[in-house]
Scaffold this motif. Structure first.
Motif, PDB file in Angstrom:
ATOM      1  N   LEU A  65     -43.514  14.589  28.381  1.00  0.00           N
ATOM      2  CA  LEU A  65     -44.518  14.649  27.318  1.00  0.00           C
ATOM      3  C   LEU A  65     -45.580  15.688  27.652  1.00  0.00           C
ATOM      4  O   LEU A  65     -46.718  15.347  27.967  1.00  0.00           O
ATOM      5  CB  LEU A  65     -45.186  13.273  27.137  1.00  0.00           C
TER       6      LEU A  65
ATOM      7  N   GLN B 152     -48.581  18.147  27.526  1.00  0.00           N
ATOM      8  CA  GLN B 152     -49.788  18.074  26.712  1.00  0.00           C
ATOM      9  C   GLN B 152     -49.950  19.269  25.789  1.00  0.00           C
ATOM     10  O   GLN B 152     -50.638  19.192  24.786  1.00  0.00           O
ATOM     11  CB  GLN B 152     -51.007  17.937  27.621  1.00  0.00           C
TER      12      GLN B 152
ATOM     13  N   TYR C  91     -47.596  20.668  23.998  1.00  0.00           N
ATOM     14  CA  TYR C  91     -46.493  20.715  23.048  1.00  0.00           C
ATOM     15  C   TYR C  91     -46.789  19.757  21.900  1.00  0.00           C
ATOM     16  O   TYR C  91     -47.015  18.569  22.118  1.00  0.00           O
ATOM     17  CB  TYR C  91     -45.188  20.325  23.748  1.00  0.00           C
ATOM     18  N   ASP C  92     -46.795  20.260  20.701  1.00  0.00           N
ATOM     19  CA  ASP C  92     -47.086  19.454  19.524  1.00  0.00           C
ATOM     20  C   ASP C  92     -45.764  18.971  18.917  1.00  0.00           C
ATOM     21  O   ASP C  92     -45.077  19.711  18.213  1.00  0.00           O
ATOM     22  CB  ASP C  92     -47.881  20.278  18.514  1.00  0.00           C
ATOM     23  N   HIS C  93     -45.393  17.727  19.197  1.00  0.00           N
ATOM     24  CA  HIS C  93     -44.124  17.181  18.744  1.00  0.00           C
ATOM     25  C   HIS C  93     -44.040  17.116  17.225  1.00  0.00           C
ATOM     26  O   HIS C  93     -42.989  17.406  16.645  1.00  0.00           O
ATOM     27  CB  HIS C  93     -43.903  15.791  19.340  1.00  0.00           C
ATOM     28  N   ALA C  94     -45.126  16.734  16.571  1.00  0.00           N
ATOM     29  CA  ALA C  94     -45.118  16.631  15.108  1.00  0.00           C
ATOM     30  C   ALA C  94     -44.901  17.999  14.475  1.00  0.00           C
ATOM     31  O   ALA C  94     -44.119  18.139  13.524  1.00  0.00           O
ATOM     32  CB  ALA C  94     -46.421  16.007  14.615  1.00  0.00           C
TER      33      ALA C  94
ATOM     34  N   ALA D 284     -43.459  20.605  15.851  1.00  0.00           N
ATOM     35  CA  ALA D 284     -42.093  21.039  16.151  1.00  0.00           C
ATOM     36  C   ALA D 284     -41.090  20.358  15.219  1.00  0.00           C
ATOM     37  O   ALA D 284     -40.166  21.003  14.712  1.00  0.00           O
ATOM     38  CB  ALA D 284     -41.752  20.745  17.604  1.00  0.00           C
ATOM     39  N   GLU D 285     -41.270  19.063  14.966  1.00  0.00           N
ATOM     40  CA  GLU D 285     -40.365  18.344  14.071  1.00  0.00           C
ATOM     41  C   GLU D 285     -40.515  18.845  12.635  1.00  0.00           C
ATOM     42  O   GLU D 285     -39.514  19.024  11.926  1.00  0.00           O
ATOM     43  CB  GLU D 285     -40.621  16.834  14.141  1.00  0.00           C
TER      44      GLU D 285
ATOM     45  N   HIS E 267     -38.778  22.112  12.331  1.00  0.00           N
ATOM     46  CA  HIS E 267     -37.334  21.887  12.340  1.00  0.00           C
ATOM     47  C   HIS E 267     -36.843  21.446  10.956  1.00  0.00           C
ATOM     48  O   HIS E 267     -35.838  21.960  10.449  1.00  0.00           O
ATOM     49  CB  HIS E 267     -36.982  20.834  13.397  1.00  0.00           C
TER      50      HIS E 267
ATOM     51  N   SER F 229     -35.908  11.251  10.616  1.00  0.00           N
ATOM     52  CA  SER F 229     -36.942  11.989  11.325  1.00  0.00           C
ATOM     53  C   SER F 229     -38.165  11.128  11.616  1.00  0.00           C
ATOM     54  O   SER F 229     -38.638  10.373  10.766  1.00  0.00           O
ATOM     55  CB  SER F 229     -37.377  13.201  10.489  1.00  0.00           C
ATOM     56  N   GLN F 230     -38.688  11.295  12.801  1.00  0.00           N
ATOM     57  CA  GLN F 230     -39.931  10.613  13.165  1.00  0.00           C
ATOM     58  C   GLN F 230     -41.087  11.130  12.314  1.00  0.00           C
ATOM     59  O   GLN F 230     -42.044  10.406  12.051  1.00  0.00           O
ATOM     60  CB  GLN F 230     -40.226  10.829  14.642  1.00  0.00           C
TER      61      GLN F 230
END
Length: 102
Positions: A45, A47, A49-52, A54-55, A58, A86-87
């Protein structure tokens, strides 16, 4: 399949060399030769990196057929399985709510 056993004593494959460099340069932050709990957490995880984001990128990349960086209702519906899984859409729950932007 990602394991490597150098049983023959030959040279290491390029991917093993790359993994060793990644470990030394980016994973083993305190340089003790092993990963502790904090180093594993930083790896899984990060810090920065913005997962939201990136998703979301995508989903747009995979669904935006005309590549105008905007999703139409048809583009979303044609790729409903990606959005439901998708999350970013709370696994489809957010798609059932009324949205003015759609």
């Amino acid at each position: 399949a990602d394991m490597f056993a150098n049983e023959e004593g030959g040279p290491e494959p390029d991917w093993v060399i790359t993994e060793r460099e990644q470990f030394a340069d980016f994973r083993d932050l305190n340089k003790d030769g092993k990963m502790d709990k904090e180093e594993i957490q930083h790896w899984i995880l990060p810090q920065d990196y913005d997962h939201a984001l990136a998703e979301a990128r995508h989903l747009v990349y995979e669904s935006d057929v005309d590549k105008d960086q905007k999703l139409t209702k048809d583009e979303v519906l044609d790729n409903w399985n990606m959005f439901v899984g998708s999350q970013a859409t709370n696994y489809g729950e957010d798609l059932t709510r009324n949205h003015d932007e759609l």
